[in-house]
Design a protein around this motif. Sequence first.
Motif, PDB file in Angstrom:
ATOM      1  N   VAL A 105       0.701  -1.364  -0.045  1.00  0.00           N
ATOM      2  CA  VAL A 105       0.116   0.021  -0.121  1.00  0.00           C
ATOM      3  C   VAL A 105       0.986   1.225  -0.036  1.00  0.00           C
ATOM      4  CG1 VAL A 105      -1.623   1.462   1.385  1.00  0.00           C
ATOM      5  CG2 VAL A 105      -2.097  -1.012   0.998  1.00  0.00           C
ATOM      6  N   TYR A 106       1.777   1.125   0.905  1.00  0.00           N
ATOM      7  CA  TYR A 106       2.759   2.379   1.071  1.00  0.00           C
ATOM      8  C   TYR A 106       3.435   2.739  -0.417  1.00  0.00           C
ATOM      9  CZ  TYR A 106       7.042   4.996   1.998  1.00  0.00           C
ATOM     10  OH  TYR A 106       8.072   5.927   1.912  1.00  0.00           O
ATOM     11  N   HIS A 107       3.982   1.870  -1.259  1.00  0.00           N
ATOM     12  CA  HIS A 107       4.571   2.040  -2.272  1.00  0.00           C
ATOM     13  C   HIS A 107       3.497   2.321  -3.597  1.00  0.00           C
ATOM     14  CE1 HIS A 107       8.594   1.542  -1.607  1.00  0.00           C
ATOM     15  NE2 HIS A 107       8.361   0.348  -0.551  1.00  0.00           N
ATOM     16  N   GLN A 108       2.275   2.456  -3.448  1.00  0.00           N
ATOM     17  CA  GLN A 108       1.109   2.503  -4.285  1.00  0.00           C
ATOM     18  C   GLN A 108       0.375   4.023  -4.071  1.00  0.00           C
ATOM     19  OE1 GLN A 108       0.578   0.995  -7.312  1.00  0.00           O
ATOM     20  NE2 GLN A 108       2.112  -0.305  -6.568  1.00  0.00           N
ATOM     21  N   ILE A 109       1.196   4.710  -3.053  1.00  0.00           N
ATOM     22  CA  ILE A 109       0.787   5.936  -2.656  1.00  0.00           C
ATOM     23  C   ILE A 109       1.572   7.010  -3.615  1.00  0.00           C
ATOM     24  CG2 ILE A 109       0.400   7.669  -1.155  1.00  0.00           C
ATOM     25  CD1 ILE A 109      -0.035   5.545   1.065  1.00  0.00           C
ATOM     26  N   PRO A 110       0.916   7.700  -4.405  1.00  0.00           N
ATOM     27  CA  PRO A 110       2.114   8.700  -5.404  1.00  0.00           C
ATOM     28  C   PRO A 110       2.391   9.733  -4.328  1.00  0.00           C
ATOM     29  CG  PRO A 110      -0.363   9.141  -5.818  1.00  0.00           C
ATOM     30  CD  PRO A 110      -0.410   7.938  -4.861  1.00  0.00           C
ATOM     31  N   GLU A 111       3.789  10.021  -4.569  1.00  0.00           N
ATOM     32  CA  GLU A 111       4.575  11.116  -3.870  1.00  0.00           C
ATOM     33  C   GLU A 111       3.880  12.432  -4.153  1.00  0.00           C
ATOM     34  OE1 GLU A 111       9.096  12.663  -2.872  1.00  0.00           O
ATOM     35  OE2 GLU A 111       8.803  10.614  -3.502  1.00  0.00           O
ATOM     36  N   GLY A 112       3.366  13.289  -3.132  1.00  0.00           N
ATOM     37  CA  GLY A 112       2.975  14.741  -3.395  1.00  0.00           C
ATOM     38  C   GLY A 112       1.481  14.736  -3.889  1.00  0.00           C
ATOM     39  N   THR A 113       0.690  13.671  -3.983  1.00  0.00           N
ATOM     40  CA  THR A 113      -0.754  13.696  -4.424  1.00  0.00           C
ATOM     41  C   THR A 113      -1.440  12.876  -3.801  1.00  0.00           C
ATOM     42  OG1 THR A 113       0.305  13.689  -6.715  1.00  0.00           O
ATOM     43  CG2 THR A 113      -1.981  13.377  -6.730  1.00  0.00           C
ATOM     44  N   PRO A 114      -2.450  13.368  -3.115  1.00  0.00           N
ATOM     45  CA  PRO A 114      -3.351  12.588  -2.231  1.00  0.00           C
ATOM     46  C   PRO A 114      -3.932  11.543  -3.175  1.00  0.00           C
ATOM     47  CG  PRO A 114      -3.625  14.898  -1.881  1.00  0.00           C
ATOM     48  CD  PRO A 114      -2.987  14.734  -3.054  1.00  0.00           C
ATOM     49  N   VAL A 115      -4.590  10.426  -2.539  1.00  0.00           N
ATOM     50  CA  VAL A 115      -5.094   9.405  -3.394  1.00  0.00           C
ATOM     51  C   VAL A 115      -6.379   8.762  -2.249  1.00  0.00           C
ATOM     52  CG1 VAL A 115      -3.603   7.608  -2.636  1.00  0.00           C
ATOM     53  CG2 VAL A 115      -4.829   7.272  -4.615  1.00  0.00           C
TER      54      VAL A 115
END
Length: 92
Positions: free
Chosen positions: A10-20
Motif C-alpha cells: 500500500v505504501y508503495h502505491q501512494i503517489p508522492e505529493g498527490t493525495p489518493v
Amino acid sequence: MKEADVDWLVYHQIPEGTPVTPDALASRCGLGLPEVEASLARLERSCIVERTGSAVRLLSFGEALIKNQVKYEKDLPFTIENGVIKEKKREP
C-alpha cells in the motif's frame, strides 16, 4: 498476506505529493477495501501517512519526524493541533 507485506504494498502505491483515495489504492494493489483501510490505519499510527477527509498522502521526512517528536517526546514546549503549532501551557 502478512500485515507488514500489505503495508509495504500500500505504501508503495501512494503517489508522492498527490493525495489518493483508499478505493484507488485498493484497485492499484489488487486488495479489498477493508484490507487497505486497515493498512492505512497502521501507516497513520506509524506517522508515515496522513488522512484528510477521504484522501491519504505520504508525509515528507520532516513532517514524519515532527509528528513522531510530538507523539513521543512529552517534554516538548509545543504541540500541533489541526496543523497549528501551539505553545504548551507550562505547569508551575
